[in-house]
Write an enzyme that holds these catalytic residues in place. Sequence first.
Site, PDB file in Angstrom:
ATOM      1  NE  ARG A   2       0.147   9.642   7.672  1.00 37.09           N
ATOM      2  CZ  ARG A   2       0.350   9.143   6.454  1.00 37.09           C
ATOM      3  NH1 ARG A   2      -0.721   8.838   5.850  1.00 37.09           N
ATOM      4  NH2 ARG A   2       1.527   9.108   5.773  1.00 37.09           N
ATOM      5  N   GLY A  12       4.992   4.609  12.270  1.00 38.07           N
ATOM      6  CA  GLY A  12       5.555   5.802  12.673  1.00 38.07           C
ATOM      7  C   GLY A  12       5.803   5.736  14.324  1.00 38.07           C
ATOM      8  CG  HIS A  40      -1.623   1.228   1.240  1.00 44.44           C
ATOM      9  ND1 HIS A  40      -1.181   2.309   1.820  1.00 44.44           N
ATOM     10  CD2 HIS A  40      -2.867   1.582   0.813  1.00 44.44           C
ATOM     11  CE1 HIS A  40      -2.266   3.371   1.915  1.00 44.44           C
ATOM     12  NE2 HIS A  40      -3.024   2.775   1.252  1.00 44.44           N
ATOM     13  CB  ALA A  46      -1.197  15.010  14.956  1.00 42.84           C
ATOM     14  CG  LEU A  57       6.921   0.892  -0.737  1.00 44.54           C
ATOM     15  CD1 LEU A  57       8.222  -0.142  -1.019  1.00 44.54           C
ATOM     16  CD2 LEU A  57       7.634   2.136  -0.999  1.00 44.54           C
TER      17      LEU A  57
END
Length: 902
Positions: A796, A857, A676, A794, A678
Site C-alpha cells: 500500500r 492489519g 470507509h 507494505a 466496507l
Amino acid sequence: MYSADQRPDPNTLLKAARREARGCLRVFLGAAPGVGKTYTMLRTARERAEEGEDIVIGVVESHGRADTEALCDGVARLPLAPLKHHGRTFYEFDIDAALARRPSILLVDELAHRNIPGSRHPRRYQDIEELLDAGIDVWTTVNVQHLESLNDDVARITGIRMRETVPDALLERARDVSLVDLTPDELLERLRRGKVYIPEQARAAMEGYFNESNLNALRELAIQTMAERVDADVKVAMDADVKVAMDAGGRAGPWPVRPHLLVVINGSEDDVSLVRAAHRMAERRLAVWRAVYVDKGIASPEQQLAIEQVFSLVTRLGGDSIRLQGHSQLSEVLNYARSINATTIVVGREAKRRWWKWSRPLAQRLMAHAEAFDIVVVAKGAVKQRANSWRHGWKLRPPQLLATSLAVTASLGVAVMLEPWLELANLSLVFLVAVLFSAVWAGTAMAMFSAIASFLVFNFFFTEPRLTFAMVERGQLLTAVFFLLVAVVVGQLAGRGRRRLIALRASRDQTQLLLRYAEQLSTATDSASAAKIGVDTLVQCFAVPTVFIESAESANEVRVVHALPDSVRLDMAAKQAAVWSWQHQKPSGQGTDTLSQQAWRLIPLTVQGEKVGMLALKLSESLKALTYERESLMDTLVRQLSMALERTRLVAELNTTRVSEENERLRSALLSSVSHDLRTPLSSIIGSASSLIELKPQLSDSDQRELLDGILSESERLNRYIQNLLDMTRLGHGTLKIERDWVAFDDVINSALKRLGQSLKHVVVRKSWPPSLPLLYVHPALVEQALVNVLDNAQRFSPPGGELSIKAHFDEGDPATLVITVEDQGPGISPELREQVFDMFYSGGDGDRSAHGSGLGLAICRGMIGAHGGTIMAGTGESGRGTAIIITLPLLGADIRRSDEE
C-alpha cells in the site's frame, strides 16, 4: 478581617455548627425530681401539636401522676418494646420504632435512665444521640445532679453519689435548654401532697435527700448551670489559641492570651474527681482544658487501665488528653505547659505530706518552679477510697525475687573468697555488682531490694562485731552507709536505663511493624489483597480472630471477604451489630458504648465519609488487656487500611474510566473504519457490476475483463477486512486457538503472495532466504494471515515499480529463532510512531479520509505472532529508506510442543 487576638476559635464554631446540624435537642433541666420537668415538656408539646406540629411520645415516665397522664391524651405515642431480664418482662423505649416513624419532634423522658441489659445501648442518652444523628428532633428531661461534671459536687452536698450520669457534651450539643424552677417550699409542699412520690416514700425523701438545705444547693447548681449555658450562647466565638513567640525584647511565655487549663493526673483514685473539677473550672472560665499524664514506665496494667478510664472521661467531658514519656514529672509538665501556652495548672492534693525536698508534693514543687502559671490544688473526692499500700509499679514477683536473692548469695560467696586480699571498702563493690544485675534484669524494685539485702548481709558478715547487725567502728559504719547510698543511686539509674531500653525496643518493634505494614499496603493492587494484609497484621498484633467485611446492608447481606482463622464465622448478634455500625459509621460491640455485650468489636472503615469496608475483631478472646498503646496501635492500623482501601478503590475507578474511554475510542475508530473500508470496496463492486449489466453490449472484451478483475480484487479486499475483524474479535476474547503443524516456509510465503494476487502488480517482489531452512511448527493459516497483512501493508505504501523484499535467516544470537524481514521503499515510519502502528485502528490517516485501510492489519499480526511465542516490530530498511517489518519465530518444535501442553 480578624486580628490575631480576635480570630474565632474553630472548636467553638464547630460546636455551634453541630447544634444546628442533624437533629436538634431540647433539654428541660431541673434541680430535683418533682419540679415539673415532664409536665412542662408535655404542656409545651401539646401547644406545638395544636399548631400542627408532628409530635410523638417515645417514652414518658409519669410515676402514676394523673395530671401528667392527662397531658399525654391526644398525643401520638409509640408502643414500648418488651425485654426479658432474669425471668421478668420489662418495657423499654423502642428506638427502632422511633427511627421508622421519624416524627418532627420525639419526646423521650429521663435522659439519664439506664436501659435494661439486652437493649441496643446501655444508656438512654445514647439512644437519643442515635436519634439526633438520624435527623430527628428530640425533647428530653434531666436533673442537674445527673450531669457528669457535677457528680462530685452533688455527692458533697447530699452525701449520695449518683450512678446514672450524663456527659456534659450532650448538654452542650442541645440547641435549647429550658430551666424548670420551683422553690424548695413549693417542692416540699408537692411532696407532702403526694404529687411526687407516694406518702410513705415522700416522708423518707423529706428526711433524707429532699431537705431544704439540699434543695437550695441543688437549685443554685441548676441556676448556675443555666447561667453558664446562656453565657456560652452569647460567646459562641472565642479567641483562638495563640502561641506567641518571644521576640528580641519580649517576655518569655506563656503569655495569658486566653484561659488554658492543664490538669495533671498521676494514676491515683482521685483522678476522676480532679478531672471533673477541672472541667467545671474550665466551663466557668470559658477556657480550653486538657489532661496530661507523665508515664515513667513503672505503671502496672491495673494503673494503665485506670488512666485509660480517666482519659475516656476527659473525652466525654469535652477535653483533650495526652501521655508524656519521661522520668521527671515536674520538668515534663512544665515543658508541656509552656509549649501549649497554658495559664493554669490543676493538681490534686496528695495523700500525705512528705518533708524531704526530693519527695515534696507536686503542688509545692510547681509553686517553687512555675512562677508564670497559676497553680490550683483540688481537694480529694467526697468518697474515701482505700489508699495504696505499695506503689503499683513495684510489685514483687517470685521469679525476680528468687533471682535477686541468688545474686546477693553469690556476691556473699565471692566476697568471702576475696576477703583475705581486699579491704572492707573494696569488698563492698562485689555486692554492688548484685545490685546492678538486679536493676538490669528485674527493674528498680528488685534493685532496691538487692541494695537493702546486700547492706544487711555486708553488715552481718563483714563488719565488727561479726554475725550481728551492730557496728562499733566508725570507719566500718561510714563504709556501710556509703555503700547503701551508692547502691540505691546506682540501682535507680540502672533501673531507669532498663525502662528506657524496654520502651525503645517496644517503640522500635512497633515502628518496624508499621513500616512493613505500610510497605505491604502500598503494593496492594486491589481491595481484596489490602484487606488480607490488614487482617493478617491485626491477627499478628492482637492474636484474636479477625474478619474483613466488604458491606453489611442487612443481617443476611453481610459480605465477608477475608477471615483469619478461615473457620471463624460471625454469629447473628455480631451481624446485627455490623449492620448498625455500617449504617451509622460508628464502632459497636465490645469496648464501645453500643452493644457492648458483644464478643466482637465492629469498626467501620471510612475515608471522607465514604464507606470502604469494616473490620470485626473478637476481643473477648484477647489474652491481654486493651491498653492505651494497643488501642492507639489498632487505630493506626485501621486508619492505614482505610486509606489503602480508598486508594485501591480510586485506582479501580480510574482503570474503569480508562477502559471506558478506550472502548469509546475504539468504537469511534471502528465506526469510522467500517464506514470507509466496507463502503469503498462495496461501492467499487456495485459500480463495476452495474456497468457490466447496463453497458455490456457497448464494452469490449478487455473492458469487461478489467471490470471483472476489479470486482474480484475489491471482493478479496473486502474478504480480508472481514477476516481481520473476526481475527481481532477472537484475539480480544481469548478464543484464538493455536493448532500447530509442520509447514515449509516457502509454502507459507507463496500462499500469502498468491492470496494478494493483483494487489502486488505495481511492485517488484524479491525473495531471499537459504534453501536449508527447516520446517516451521506453527499454525499455518495464522502465520499466513499475518504475512498477508504485513505484505498488504507494505504494498500500500510502496511507490509504483518499487521493490518489496522478503528475507529470512537464523538469528545470530539464537540459532533456534527464525527472523523474517519484509522491506518496502515507501515513506517509512518515524521512530516515535513505530510502536503506535501496532495499535488497533491506527492507520496514519484521519478517520474515513484515510486511504490506507482500517489500521487493524499490524495489530492482528502482533497478536498472531505473539500467540506463537514470537515478536514483531517496525524499523528502517537496510538502505535507510522505507520500512522494515521484522518478525521472529521460534523453531524448536519439541520445546514448543511441551510449552503448548503446559
